[in-house]
Enzyme design. Structure first.
Site, PDB file in Angstrom:
ATOM      1  N   LYS A  83      17.871  57.953   5.462  1.00 41.39           N
ATOM      2  CA  LYS A  83      18.859  57.228   4.639  1.00 41.39           C
ATOM      3  C   LYS A  83      17.923  56.926   3.438  1.00 41.39           C
ATOM      4  O   LYS A  83      17.089  56.016   3.664  1.00 41.39           O
ATOM      5  CB  LYS A  83      19.483  56.142   5.285  1.00 41.39           C
ATOM      6  CG  LYS A  83      20.897  55.619   4.706  1.00 41.39           C
ATOM      7  CD  LYS A  83      21.309  54.777   5.867  1.00 41.39           C
ATOM      8  CE  LYS A  83      23.021  54.098   5.241  1.00 41.39           C
ATOM      9  NZ  LYS A  83      23.121  52.962   6.056  1.00 41.39           N
TER      10      LYS A  83
HETATM   11  C1  E4P Z   1      26.541  52.072   5.607  1.00 44.81           C
HETATM   12  O1  E4P Z   1      25.897  52.952   5.950  1.00 44.81           O
HETATM   13  C2  E4P Z   1      26.049  50.596   5.480  1.00 44.81           C
HETATM   14  O2  E4P Z   1      25.117  50.190   6.578  1.00 44.81           O
HETATM   15  C3  E4P Z   1      27.549  49.702   5.634  1.00 44.81           C
HETATM   16  O3  E4P Z   1      28.667  50.312   5.555  1.00 44.81           O
HETATM   17  C4  E4P Z   1      27.272  48.588   4.739  1.00 44.81           C
HETATM   18  O4  E4P Z   1      28.333  47.734   4.971  1.00 44.81           O
HETATM   19  P1  E4P Z   1      28.793  46.301   4.689  1.00 44.81           P
HETATM   20  O5  E4P Z   1      28.809  46.148   2.888  1.00 44.81           O
HETATM   21  O6  E4P Z   1      29.672  45.442   5.347  1.00 44.81           O
HETATM   22  O7  E4P Z   1      27.367  45.670   4.922  1.00 44.81           O
END
Ligand code: E4P
Length: 222
Positions: A83
């Site tokens: 990522k």
């Molecule tokens: C995606 O990969 C992220 O980890 C995640 O969806 C972030 O979500 P949040 O905005 O609720 O922290």
């Protein structure tokens, strides 16, 4: 639509995996920090529980350092997906990793051109953050729609992973638009099978059945 769980918590991952509907996992540095565990060991364990793609995020911000971190992460398990943030350095690292056949999830996507470049750089997944856009008064779902249209216009194969999902309606809308994947917190996965009329209906069926059973038993005996 594929369903990933958005957590680094092993108990939540196990419970979702036991439902038999889980296709993958996304983690991020904030989620990992909550677990207070060794990063690499923890990713290895998640990859053992879920055979599908498991996103592990780099924390370097410069492309060479991102690649060095990715090098260690891909060795942890064959289902690790790297990522990277939607930055210029992230795109450069994405190109380099994709060229070597490493799957990349480009994260922190807040506008459609980031998604266009991620696809051109060979990303496996693009993660538009719906909830965080809604939080600042923008329309997160519109971003999913724009990316879907751009990818379809040009036959781009990067999968749209609807991220930052806060409630079931986000999931319904993303599915209607045609997001390929949604990553969802455990609480929302639990809500997916919930409706008060299902609970009430089941209660009534069981009550009617319990009333009728002595009669059926008597009929069978004669
Ligand atoms: C995606 O990969 C992220 O980890 C995640 O969806 C972030 O979500 P949040 O905005 O609720 O922290």
């Amino acid at each position: 639509m594929q369903l990933y769980i958005d957590t680094a918590n092993l108990a939540e991952i196990r419970r979702a995996a036991e439902m038999g509907v889980l296709d993958g996992v996304t983690t991020n540095p904030s989620l990992m920090a909550r677990e207070n565990a060794d990063f690499h060991d923890h990713i290895r364990e998640i990859c053992r529980i879920v055979p599908g793609p498991v996103s592990a995020e780099v924390v370097a911000t410069e492309s060479d350092a991102m690649l060095a971190e990715a090098e260690d992460l891909v060795r942890l398990a064959p289902n690790v997906v790297i990522k990277l943030p939607c930055t210029v350095d992230g795109i450069r690292a994405c190109r380099a990793l994709s060229d070597r056949g490493v799957r990349v999830n480009m994260t922190l996507c807040f506008q459609p051109l980031q998604a266009l470049l991620a696809a051109k750089a060979g990303a496996f997944l693009i993660s538009p953050f719906i909830g965080r856009l809604d939080d600042v008064g923008e329309d997160g779902m519109q971003l999913i729609q724009q990316i879907r249209q751009i990818y379809d216009n040009y036959g781009l194969e990067t999968k749209i992973l609807a991220a930052s999902i806060r409630h079931p309606q986000h999931l319904v809308q993303a599915a209607l638009i045609g997001a390929d994947v949604a990553t969802v917190p455990f609480g929302v996965i639990a809500q997916m099978m919930k409706h008060p009329l299902t609970d009430l209906g089941l209660e009534r069926f069981l009550a009617d059945w319990a009333k009728a059973r002595p009669r059926s038993a008597a009929t069978a005996a004669t």
